[in-house]
Design a protein around this motif. Sequence first.
Motif, PDB file in Angstrom:
ATOM      1  N   CYS A  95       0.801  -1.234   0.000  1.00  0.00           N
ATOM      2  CA  CYS A  95       0.000   0.000   0.000  1.00  0.00           C
ATOM      3  C   CYS A  95       0.826   1.273   0.000  1.00  0.00           C
ATOM      4  O   CYS A  95       0.349   2.323   0.436  1.00  0.00           O
ATOM      5  CB  CYS A  95      -0.946   0.002   1.214  1.00  0.00           C
ATOM      6  N   VAL A  96       2.064   1.200  -0.450  1.00  0.00           N
ATOM      7  CA  VAL A  96       2.925   2.378  -0.536  1.00  0.00           C
ATOM      8  C   VAL A  96       3.544   2.397  -1.919  1.00  0.00           C
ATOM      9  O   VAL A  96       3.505   1.390  -2.642  1.00  0.00           O
ATOM     10  CB  VAL A  96       4.022   2.358   0.550  1.00  0.00           C
ATOM     11  N   PRO A  97       4.117   3.536  -2.357  1.00  0.00           N
ATOM     12  CA  PRO A  97       4.777   3.571  -3.669  1.00  0.00           C
ATOM     13  C   PRO A  97       5.804   2.454  -3.813  1.00  0.00           C
ATOM     14  O   PRO A  97       6.416   2.015  -2.837  1.00  0.00           O
ATOM     15  CB  PRO A  97       5.436   4.953  -3.682  1.00  0.00           C
ATOM     16  N   THR A  98       6.008   2.028  -5.049  1.00  0.00           N
ATOM     17  CA  THR A  98       6.846   0.863  -5.325  1.00  0.00           C
ATOM     18  C   THR A  98       8.241   0.987  -4.733  1.00  0.00           C
ATOM     19  O   THR A  98       8.779   0.030  -4.165  1.00  0.00           O
ATOM     20  CB  THR A  98       6.947   0.642  -6.849  1.00  0.00           C
ATOM     21  N   ASN A  99       8.837   2.171  -4.839  1.00  0.00           N
ATOM     22  CA  ASN A  99      10.211   2.331  -4.354  1.00  0.00           C
ATOM     23  C   ASN A  99      10.310   2.381  -2.836  1.00  0.00           C
ATOM     24  O   ASN A  99      11.403   2.459  -2.290  1.00  0.00           O
ATOM     25  CB  ASN A  99      10.846   3.594  -4.948  1.00  0.00           C
ATOM     26  N   GLU A 100       9.166   2.349  -2.137  1.00  0.00           N
ATOM     27  CA  GLU A 100       9.175   2.387  -0.676  1.00  0.00           C
ATOM     28  C   GLU A 100       8.713   1.064  -0.070  1.00  0.00           C
ATOM     29  O   GLU A 100       8.620   0.938   1.147  1.00  0.00           O
ATOM     30  CB  GLU A 100       8.259   3.509  -0.178  1.00  0.00           C
ATOM     31  N   ARG A 101       8.417   0.070  -0.915  1.00  0.00           N
ATOM     32  CA  ARG A 101       7.837  -1.173  -0.406  1.00  0.00           C
ATOM     33  C   ARG A 101       8.888  -2.103   0.193  1.00  0.00           C
ATOM     34  O   ARG A 101      10.020  -2.161  -0.259  1.00  0.00           O
ATOM     35  CB  ARG A 101       7.100  -1.902  -1.530  1.00  0.00           C
ATOM     36  N   MET A 102       8.447  -2.810   1.241  1.00  0.00           N
ATOM     37  CA  MET A 102       9.254  -3.881   1.806  1.00  0.00           C
ATOM     38  C   MET A 102       8.998  -5.174   1.029  1.00  0.00           C
ATOM     39  O   MET A 102       7.911  -5.376   0.478  1.00  0.00           O
ATOM     40  CB  MET A 102       8.877  -4.099   3.281  1.00  0.00           C
ATOM     41  N   PHE A 119      -9.213   4.215  -1.244  1.00  0.00           N
ATOM     42  CA  PHE A 119      -7.777   4.445  -1.451  1.00  0.00           C
ATOM     43  C   PHE A 119      -7.137   5.022  -0.185  1.00  0.00           C
ATOM     44  O   PHE A 119      -6.066   4.579   0.240  1.00  0.00           O
ATOM     45  CB  PHE A 119      -7.565   5.384  -2.626  1.00  0.00           C
ATOM     46  N   ASN A 120      -7.804   6.004   0.424  1.00  0.00           N
ATOM     47  CA  ASN A 120      -7.272   6.608   1.646  1.00  0.00           C
ATOM     48  C   ASN A 120      -7.189   5.599   2.781  1.00  0.00           C
ATOM     49  O   ASN A 120      -6.240   5.617   3.573  1.00  0.00           O
ATOM     50  CB  ASN A 120      -8.135   7.794   2.064  1.00  0.00           C
ATOM     51  N   LEU A 124      -6.676   2.405   2.518  1.00  0.00           N
ATOM     52  CA  LEU A 124      -5.592   1.464   2.255  1.00  0.00           C
ATOM     53  C   LEU A 124      -4.213   2.096   2.432  1.00  0.00           C
ATOM     54  O   LEU A 124      -3.286   1.458   2.923  1.00  0.00           O
ATOM     55  CB  LEU A 124      -5.716   0.903   0.835  1.00  0.00           C
ATOM     56  N   THR A 125      -4.066   3.339   2.033  1.00  0.00           N
ATOM     57  CA  THR A 125      -2.732   3.955   1.968  1.00  0.00           C
ATOM     58  C   THR A 125      -2.379   4.812   3.177  1.00  0.00           C
ATOM     59  O   THR A 125      -1.212   5.148   3.356  1.00  0.00           O
ATOM     60  CB  THR A 125      -2.607   4.826   0.707  1.00  0.00           C
ATOM     61  N   ASN A 126      -3.366   5.201   3.991  1.00  0.00           N
ATOM     62  CA  ASN A 126      -3.067   5.973   5.203  1.00  0.00           C
ATOM     63  C   ASN A 126      -2.661   5.002   6.307  1.00  0.00           C
ATOM     64  O   ASN A 126      -3.484   4.546   7.102  1.00  0.00           O
ATOM     65  CB  ASN A 126      -4.269   6.808   5.631  1.00  0.00           C
ATOM     66  N   LEU A 127      -1.388   4.678   6.355  1.00  0.00           N
ATOM     67  CA  LEU A 127      -0.892   3.704   7.325  1.00  0.00           C
ATOM     68  C   LEU A 127      -0.877   4.302   8.727  1.00  0.00           C
ATOM     69  O   LEU A 127      -0.761   5.525   8.902  1.00  0.00           O
ATOM     70  CB  LEU A 127       0.519   3.261   6.935  1.00  0.00           C
ATOM     71  N   PRO A 128      -1.004   3.465   9.755  1.00  0.00           N
ATOM     72  CA  PRO A 128      -0.986   3.984  11.132  1.00  0.00           C
ATOM     73  C   PRO A 128       0.340   4.643  11.463  1.00  0.00           C
ATOM     74  O   PRO A 128       1.393   4.286  10.916  1.00  0.00           O
ATOM     75  CB  PRO A 128      -1.228   2.727  11.988  1.00  0.00           C
ATOM     76  N   SER A 130      -6.962   0.170  -8.358  1.00  0.00           N
ATOM     77  CA  SER A 130      -5.688  -0.288  -8.918  1.00  0.00           C
ATOM     78  C   SER A 130      -4.658   0.824  -9.045  1.00  0.00           C
ATOM     79  O   SER A 130      -3.472   0.553  -9.220  1.00  0.00           O
ATOM     80  CB  SER A 130      -5.917  -0.917 -10.299  1.00  0.00           C
ATOM     81  N   GLU A 131      -5.101   2.091  -8.948  1.00  0.00           N
ATOM     82  CA  GLU A 131      -4.181   3.219  -9.069  1.00  0.00           C
ATOM     83  C   GLU A 131      -4.580   4.310  -8.085  1.00  0.00           C
ATOM     84  O   GLU A 131      -5.652   4.262  -7.467  1.00  0.00           O
ATOM     85  CB  GLU A 131      -4.199   3.790 -10.496  1.00  0.00           C
ATOM     86  N   ALA A 132      -3.716   5.317  -7.978  1.00  0.00           N
ATOM     87  CA  ALA A 132      -3.994   6.457  -7.106  1.00  0.00           C
ATOM     88  C   ALA A 132      -4.974   7.408  -7.789  1.00  0.00           C
ATOM     89  O   ALA A 132      -5.151   7.374  -9.014  1.00  0.00           O
ATOM     90  CB  ALA A 132      -2.689   7.183  -6.784  1.00  0.00           C
ATOM     91  N   PRO A 133      -5.638   8.285  -7.023  1.00  0.00           N
ATOM     92  CA  PRO A 133      -6.532   9.278  -7.620  1.00  0.00           C
ATOM     93  C   PRO A 133      -5.783  10.176  -8.603  1.00  0.00           C
ATOM     94  O   PRO A 133      -4.562  10.360  -8.490  1.00  0.00           O
ATOM     95  CB  PRO A 133      -7.025  10.081  -6.408  1.00  0.00           C
ATOM     96  N   PRO A 134      -6.473  10.761  -9.555  1.00  0.00           N
ATOM     97  CA  PRO A 134      -5.798  11.605 -10.558  1.00  0.00           C
ATOM     98  C   PRO A 134      -5.167  12.862  -9.973  1.00  0.00           C
ATOM     99  O   PRO A 134      -4.248  13.427 -10.563  1.00  0.00           O
ATOM    100  CB  PRO A 134      -6.922  11.955 -11.545  1.00  0.00           C
ATOM    101  N   ASP A 135      -5.663  13.315  -8.808  1.00  0.00           N
ATOM    102  CA  ASP A 135      -5.101  14.522  -8.177  1.00  0.00           C
ATOM    103  C   ASP A 135      -4.227  14.174  -6.976  1.00  0.00           C
ATOM    104  O   ASP A 135      -3.995  15.009  -6.109  1.00  0.00           O
ATOM    105  CB  ASP A 135      -6.221  15.471  -7.742  1.00  0.00           C
ATOM    106  N   TYR A 136      -3.745  12.930  -6.900  1.00  0.00           N
ATOM    107  CA  TYR A 136      -2.928  12.483  -5.767  1.00  0.00           C
ATOM    108  C   TYR A 136      -1.568  13.160  -5.806  1.00  0.00           C
ATOM    109  O   TYR A 136      -0.915  13.223  -6.844  1.00  0.00           O
ATOM    110  CB  TYR A 136      -2.760  10.965  -5.814  1.00  0.00           C
ATOM    111  N   LYS A 137      -1.143  13.654  -4.671  1.00  0.00           N
ATOM    112  CA  LYS A 137       0.165  14.325  -4.552  1.00  0.00           C
ATOM    113  C   LYS A 137       1.102  13.472  -3.714  1.00  0.00           C
ATOM    114  O   LYS A 137       0.753  13.044  -2.646  1.00  0.00           O
ATOM    115  CB  LYS A 137       0.005  15.702  -3.897  1.00  0.00           C
TER     116      LYS A 137
END
Length: 891
Positions: A86-93, A637-638, A640-644, A884-891
Amino acid sequence: MSTIIPNGSVNYTELTKNYMGVLYSSKFAEFLNTTQTGYAHSSSGIEFNLLLKTLFTSLCFCTVQLTFFCFFRSIFKYLYQPRCYCVPTNERMDPLPRGFLTWIIPTIKCSNAFYLSMGLDTYFFVRFISILLLFFIVIGVLNMVVLIPVNWTGGAPNNSSVTGLDKLSLSNISISNVDRLNAHFIMSLLTIGIFHWLILYELKSFVIIRLSYLSSTKHENSITARTLLITNVPSYLKDKQTLTQMFEVVPDGIKNVWYIYDFSIIEEDVRRIKIALSTLEKAHTIYFHNFLNSKFKHTICGKDSYNLEETSIQHQMNDELSKFDPNLSPKFYPPIFIGPYDIPKLNREIRFKLPGLFRILLFQKKVYMFDWAIQILNEKLESLDEQKLLLRDDSLLKHDKVIIEFNSQRGSNMAHQCLLSQTQGTLDTSFSEIRPEDILWHNLDRSNSFICLVEKYFVTIVFIAIIILYIVPVSFIGLVSQMPLLTQLMPFLSWLYKLPEEVRETISSFLPSLLLSILTEIVMISFRFLTYFKGKLTGAELELDLQTWYFSFLFVQQFLVVTISSSVTVIFKQILDQPTSIPILLATNLPKAATFFFQYIALKAFAFCGTNFLRIDQLILYHTLYKFKDITPRSKFNRLTNLPIIKWGTTFPIYSVYGSIGIAYSIISPIIAVFIIFILSLTLLYYKYALKYIYSHINQSETQGKLYPIALLHLYTGIYCLEGCLIGIFFLSKNNAGNCPMKIQGWIMIIILLATIFGHNTIYNRYVQHFSYLPILSDKQYKDGNGNGNVNNNLNNNITATMTSQSNQINLPSPQHNQDMLYLHPSFRFEYPRLWLPSDSFGIAEKNIEYIQSRIPKLSDGDTSGANIVFKNHTSKKFSIKISEAPPDYK
């Protein structure tokens, strides 16, 4: 008398009466249990088999929870391994291998240095638990090997006053064997010596590691390393050119200046824009559901379920989808926005939102969700543009704070360590290492005033009151464990006696613990909420302040109160009246409470391990509430991706208290080390797993490691309790002749106590500057030939290499905003949102996007990519939304 610990009585009733004066009453004293010693004394002399029986239920619960965790871990990956997915590819374990227990070995083998990539606070917490674990293994083994045989064989024959596990403690030493206390005296000196070596070593290591981390190329080039927040800016310096000229004296000069503009209007605009956008996206999901239910008599989920000719269905679909159908538009009660309202006298602003259901009380009717959201978006997007124009023209009100980015970290640190103004009360406070997302903006926009000062000290008084009056709700909870008294006060609970005895015992032992845990959680939340009103400007400053207060609360309530007396007022009264009686107070109470902490720490360990690994609350919510609440792609999406995120300000104190309790009992009852090692081992296992696979790697309120030395120094409370208790024991101990053979050891321990106080103060003064500042001069190269400089340089190189290596594995995301707007309020950086609807095979989402954008000129580029509607099966109208992807306005 058969033991050296006297049963000396103290007139607590009289003490309480004198202290509380007119507020005192016999009923109040009885209720608060102020005439009794600490609750922990009730566990004195407990047998080992009874202790195991008490812990058995907790052990069973913990085992069941861990079993479910091991089973669910590979099934619900988004819950138990979100950092792998649930994080960008370059940050995944890298995901852990499937299997019941395959996660344990990789977790244990993970190096502590790995956690440097998650920030210094995270790294030093893992190091704190590791160092405490190593410390208690060393002193635990030494003290148990030496002292347990001394204690076990030191009792008087036919002595029945000391029973159970107390025979392993100092309490078992009889008056005929007083000389055996010399072993405790020697081991206490060894324990205190090892403790001070540990403190000095860790503080020295802290300085080196922190310096290496903050001086690394990666951090040195970051904007946070070069930025200062400065308060009390006078009106004549609220001009960028003037301020830039004044700071030309700082080496390398300044690069950017951000004033704190009035953001009250634009912040409210952005808040309502987000709510309206969410309402639009939710309205579409309901619209699609209504479309399926009302426009077709037969399910339109797949060709296999059609009872009509395909061409007929296609014509029907074309008729229906040619335009937006207002008849399918859902209605609702829109939320009620109140404020913002300024309260000048309090220098505060009030705003809040009420649920739309309150409109029923006003006899208002429901409105169309689409129409309401479209109206709000049109109004607020226009207002947003107006505020940004005012910002561009520099026409907004400027507050008395400024954020300055220097061209170098060196210049920033020199300015931070200097007195910036000749005028008192001007540019007098600065904060370094400021993260934009960590700023507490509503405290930043307040000017320093008398009201702010009063508010700050009022909150401090409230903290003290909470610590003292905590005994009131605890006394209520205590009734739960006393079933006869409880049913006498509340006759309607007499049915409890019809339950089996085992069930009643379980209720009596577990329900109070559960309620106390809930109450402690409420206190923590209250402290966190109230600390905000002390005017802290960043979350990092808030965490640092909270650490000290929460530690004070936990140490007083979870150690002193249960150990010495059930009333804080009694303890404080006796200490104030007779400070010299503190050692006697400790000596007559601490040994009797030792067994209680065996049970207490073991129960805490089981509860912590099972609850945190299983995450039962999130597991239940994930399959119940969240399924009904998250009905749009964005909300899913939020979720899944807003980790504790861990709040370290209230996490460090918990283990500082455990460490202090372990140190205080390390000589009195050395078997305490077994239980401390147990809870620290489970804690280390959990956090090494959770920090790597569950929690967010971004700590917004990063203090750059400042929490760690404070946590280390908090351990001194355990040392003081140990020394004070031993002083009292040595002076109280008498032999058969009535003499005090340990008097000399008592005086030596007083000298050790004074030396500890002196050493504590000296160590703090020596290192305190390094907690906040970075050295400007590089003087290591001028050191003499003793090799210290080379050793330190090697350590620096090793730390830097470790950081670089770990950073390659976890790349921290770089800000995507224009740097000229980085330290402005987030509302000024807010861009037009983009509508995100889930695609469907009927093209309804595209039609709705076209309709909505036709009514909102400023809203464009709506999208359906990355989210689509999936039906349960070909014959069902039930559907879900797949992301399957982030929102179009995701920063």
